[in-house]
Design a protein around this motif. Structure first.
Motif, PDB file in Angstrom:
ATOM      1  N   ALA A 255       0.834  -1.215   0.000  1.00  0.00           N
ATOM      2  CA  ALA A 255       0.000   0.000   0.000  1.00  0.00           C
ATOM      3  C   ALA A 255       0.869   1.265   0.000  1.00  0.00           C
ATOM      4  N   VAL A 256       1.961   1.227   0.755  1.00  0.00           N
ATOM      5  CA  VAL A 256       2.874   2.384   0.795  1.00  0.00           C
ATOM      6  C   VAL A 256       3.477   2.608  -0.595  1.00  0.00           C
ATOM      7  N   ALA A 257       3.905   1.535  -1.225  1.00  0.00           N
ATOM      8  CA  ALA A 257       4.500   1.674  -2.565  1.00  0.00           C
ATOM      9  C   ALA A 257       3.457   2.132  -3.575  1.00  0.00           C
ATOM     10  N   ALA A 258       2.222   1.646  -3.427  1.00  0.00           N
ATOM     11  CA  ALA A 258       1.156   2.071  -4.345  1.00  0.00           C
ATOM     12  C   ALA A 258       0.923   3.582  -4.203  1.00  0.00           C
ATOM     13  N   ARG A 259       0.851   4.069  -2.972  1.00  0.00           N
ATOM     14  CA  ARG A 259       0.630   5.506  -2.760  1.00  0.00           C
ATOM     15  C   ARG A 259       1.787   6.311  -3.355  1.00  0.00           C
ATOM     16  N   ASP A 260       3.016   5.841  -3.153  1.00  0.00           N
ATOM     17  CA  ASP A 260       4.185   6.576  -3.651  1.00  0.00           C
ATOM     18  C   ASP A 260       4.192   6.650  -5.179  1.00  0.00           C
ATOM     19  N   ASN A 261       3.492   5.696  -5.797  1.00  0.00           N
ATOM     20  CA  ASN A 261       3.477   5.655  -7.266  1.00  0.00           C
ATOM     21  C   ASN A 261       2.117   6.073  -7.849  1.00  0.00           C
ATOM     22  N   ASN A 262       1.264   6.665  -7.006  1.00  0.00           N
ATOM     23  CA  ASN A 262      -0.059   7.123  -7.465  1.00  0.00           C
ATOM     24  C   ASN A 262      -0.895   6.025  -8.095  1.00  0.00           C
ATOM     25  N   ILE A 263      -0.822   4.836  -7.500  1.00  0.00           N
ATOM     26  CA  ILE A 263      -1.581   3.692  -8.016  1.00  0.00           C
ATOM     27  C   ILE A 263      -2.728   3.418  -7.044  1.00  0.00           C
ATOM     28  N   PRO A 264      -3.967   3.255  -7.548  1.00  0.00           N
ATOM     29  CA  PRO A 264      -5.071   2.982  -6.623  1.00  0.00           C
ATOM     30  C   PRO A 264      -4.873   1.671  -5.874  1.00  0.00           C
ATOM     31  N   PHE A 265      -5.198   1.694  -4.583  1.00  0.00           N
ATOM     32  CA  PHE A 265      -5.061   0.514  -3.718  1.00  0.00           C
ATOM     33  C   PHE A 265      -6.467   0.136  -3.248  1.00  0.00           C
ATOM     34  N   TYR A 266      -7.010  -0.947  -3.817  1.00  0.00           N
ATOM     35  CA  TYR A 266      -8.378  -1.368  -3.513  1.00  0.00           C
ATOM     36  C   TYR A 266      -8.363  -2.574  -2.589  1.00  0.00           C
ATOM     37  N   VAL A 267      -9.309  -2.593  -1.664  1.00  0.00           N
ATOM     38  CA  VAL A 267      -9.506  -3.737  -0.767  1.00  0.00           C
ATOM     39  C   VAL A 267     -10.889  -4.313  -1.057  1.00  0.00           C
ATOM     40  N   ALA A 268     -10.942  -5.624  -1.288  1.00  0.00           N
ATOM     41  CA  ALA A 268     -12.220  -6.293  -1.549  1.00  0.00           C
ATOM     42  C   ALA A 268     -12.528  -7.228  -0.393  1.00  0.00           C
ATOM     43  N   ALA A 269     -13.694  -7.068   0.195  1.00  0.00           N
ATOM     44  CA  ALA A 269     -14.069  -7.941   1.317  1.00  0.00           C
ATOM     45  C   ALA A 269     -15.582  -7.888   1.513  1.00  0.00           C
ATOM     46  N   PRO A 270     -16.178  -9.021   1.882  1.00  0.00           N
ATOM     47  CA  PRO A 270     -17.614  -8.982   2.181  1.00  0.00           C
ATOM     48  C   PRO A 270     -17.860  -8.220   3.476  1.00  0.00           C
ATOM     49  N   THR A 271     -19.082  -7.781   3.699  1.00  0.00           N
ATOM     50  CA  THR A 271     -19.382  -7.036   4.932  1.00  0.00           C
ATOM     51  C   THR A 271     -19.168  -7.909   6.171  1.00  0.00           C
ATOM     52  N   THR A 272     -19.128  -9.226   5.997  1.00  0.00           N
ATOM     53  CA  THR A 272     -18.855 -10.116   7.141  1.00  0.00           C
ATOM     54  C   THR A 272     -17.415  -9.963   7.652  1.00  0.00           C
ATOM     55  N   THR A 273     -16.575  -9.277   6.885  1.00  0.00           N
ATOM     56  CA  THR A 273     -15.191  -9.026   7.312  1.00  0.00           C
ATOM     57  C   THR A 273     -15.076  -7.696   8.066  1.00  0.00           C
ATOM     58  N   VAL A 274     -16.095  -6.854   7.921  1.00  0.00           N
ATOM     59  CA  VAL A 274     -16.055  -5.526   8.549  1.00  0.00           C
ATOM     60  C   VAL A 274     -16.452  -5.661  10.022  1.00  0.00           C
ATOM     61  N   ASP A 275     -15.636  -5.099  10.888  1.00  0.00           N
ATOM     62  CA  ASP A 275     -15.850  -5.217  12.332  1.00  0.00           C
ATOM     63  C   ASP A 275     -16.108  -3.822  12.902  1.00  0.00           C
ATOM     64  N   LEU A 276     -17.377  -3.439  12.928  1.00  0.00           N
ATOM     65  CA  LEU A 276     -17.708  -2.079  13.385  1.00  0.00           C
ATOM     66  C   LEU A 276     -17.475  -1.907  14.879  1.00  0.00           C
ATOM     67  N   ASP A 277     -17.304  -3.031  15.595  1.00  0.00           N
ATOM     68  CA  ASP A 277     -17.026  -2.934  17.042  1.00  0.00           C
ATOM     69  C   ASP A 277     -15.561  -2.642  17.327  1.00  0.00           C
ATOM     70  N   THR A 278     -14.728  -2.722  16.320  1.00  0.00           N
ATOM     71  CA  THR A 278     -13.303  -2.416  16.497  1.00  0.00           C
ATOM     72  C   THR A 278     -13.038  -1.059  15.844  1.00  0.00           C
ATOM     73  N   PRO A 279     -12.797  -0.022  16.638  1.00  0.00           N
ATOM     74  CA  PRO A 279     -12.750   1.326  16.068  1.00  0.00           C
ATOM     75  C   PRO A 279     -11.603   1.545  15.086  1.00  0.00           C
ATOM     76  N   THR A 280     -10.403   1.020  15.412  1.00  0.00           N
ATOM     77  CA  THR A 280      -9.249   1.228  14.516  1.00  0.00           C
ATOM     78  C   THR A 280      -8.456  -0.074  14.426  1.00  0.00           C
ATOM     79  N   GLY A 281      -7.511  -0.084  13.508  1.00  0.00           N
ATOM     80  CA  GLY A 281      -6.687  -1.279  13.341  1.00  0.00           C
ATOM     81  C   GLY A 281      -5.788  -1.579  14.529  1.00  0.00           C
TER      82      GLY A 281
END
Ligand code: MRU
Length: 348
Positions: A255-281
């Motif tokens: 992701a760091v290298a993608a940002r440095d090179n202006n390349i879009p960084f996409y994450v694909a995941a179902p909503t079952t992967t999203v943890d709204l009870d965990t505020p940050t990483g």
């Protein structure tokens, strides 16, 4: 796709043994919940959505085998099974989602006899599998629409059919884009130390005749700098409410290298992967794995005996490096706290 990652067959959970790929295609027929839980822990099956589906089927299998005298006893023993599965791997959100989904089904049917409850859980396992498959196809459609014409994609680890009920999350997008004639090359990071990229992603794509070039993890920066990559697409094990993304170790550097090179960084995941009870990483648990995965390869020692080793299996990519998060209910853009919550609400 010509393989099946996880299936329920006549009272058994059937898994392709991913530890043996690409050399051997062997299906294991698991006969107890304990065997299924061990298979998750030992990486027979891996990838967050596939772990979730397998856990649902393993819990259902366990429920069919409980020898209990009352519904109260069934509930207690089923809670034990939930704890067994929850202890297998700590990072994948889908595992805990799966346990909660099966437990809430048990709670919703307090008057069913144990045998009838077990049958309901078996049907639920298959339903979860079909939902995951549909989610992957929907992510494929949403994600492929983001690519601007024929594209060269870099991916990390395996977020394919092997990591889901089938089709894949990141590889689902690649499959959908390939069907539309929009994939010119996929760069697959080998993914040290467990080699999910080399062993699994390369196997899946090559088998489906999707153009793939295998690179070592440390080559992805040069590929981006040379202009060989139009977009990065990866999966995730858990996404915090603010959009921080836990995924296979090495994803953050990509992701760091993608940002440095202006390349879009996409994450694909179902909503079952999203943890709204965990505020940050910061509070996502990161699995620490056996040092032998790093010091040994194919039975050959690569590093001095007794050397100190760190082997965290996942890292956190901060939300600020993520261009968009693609789920089955749509595409989230920053600020993720609002956009992710809306997509999760749309799923329920
Ligand atoms: O340790 P693994 O192989 O289970 O890790 C898998 C990953 O990191 C995947 O990228 C993630 O689970 C998404 S799979 C659709």
């Amino acid at each position: 796709m010509s393989f099946e990652t996880v299936a329920w067959n006549a009272g058994e959970v059937v898994l392709i043994d991913q530890r043996r790929l690409p050399g051997e295609e062997i299906y294991l027929r698991l006969k107890t919940a304990v065997e299924v839980a061990e298979a998750i822990r030992d990486m027979v099956v891996r990838g967050a959505p596939a772990i979730g589906v397998t856990a649902c089927m393993g819990l259902a299998l366990g429920a069919t085998q409980l020898e209990v005298k009352s519904r109260a006893e069934f509930n207690e023993r089923f809670a034990d099974l939930g704890r067994l599965f929850a202890a297998t791997r700590p990072t994948a959100r889908n595992l805990f989602w799966a346990v909660a989904r099966m437990q809430s089904l048990v709670a919703a049917h307090p008057d069913k006899a144990p045998g009838d409850m077990a049958a309901i859980l078996v049907a639920e396992g298959e339903r979860v599998k079909q939902e995951d498959l549909r989610a992957c196809h929907a992510m494929g459609r949403h994600g492929a629409a983001l690519l601007e014409g024929p594209s060269r994609i870099l991916t990390h680890c395996n977020a394919g059919g092997l990591a889901t009920a089938g089709y894949g999350t990141a590889l689902g997008i690649i499959r959908a884009a390939h069907a539309a004639g929009n994939i010119t090359m996929v760069y697959a990071d080998e993914t040290r130390p467990f080699l999910q990229g080399a062993r699994l992603t390369a196997w899946e794509l090559h088998r489906d005749l999707i153009p793939v070039t295998l690179i070592t993890d440390s080559m992805s920066g040069l590929m981006m700098r040379r202009g060989n990559v139009d977009a990065v697409v990866v999966g995730s094990d858990r996404i915090a409410a603010n959009g921080d993304v836990a995924n296979k170790i090495g994803t953050y550097l990509v992701a760091v290298a993608a940002r440095d090179n202006n390349i879009p960084f996409y994450v694909a995941a179902p909503t079952t992967t999203v943890d709204l009870d965990t505020p940050t990483g910061d509070t996502i648990p990161i699995e620490e794995r056996d040092p032998d995965e790093i010091t040994m390869m194919g039975g050959v020692r690569l590093a001095p005996e007794g050397i100190q080793v760190a082997n965290p299996a996942f890292d956190i990519t901060p939300a600020r490096l993520v261009t968009a998060i693609i789920t089955e209910t749509g595409v989230a853009r920053p600020p993720y706290t609002e956009s992710l919550a809306a997509l999760v609400a749309a799923a329920s």
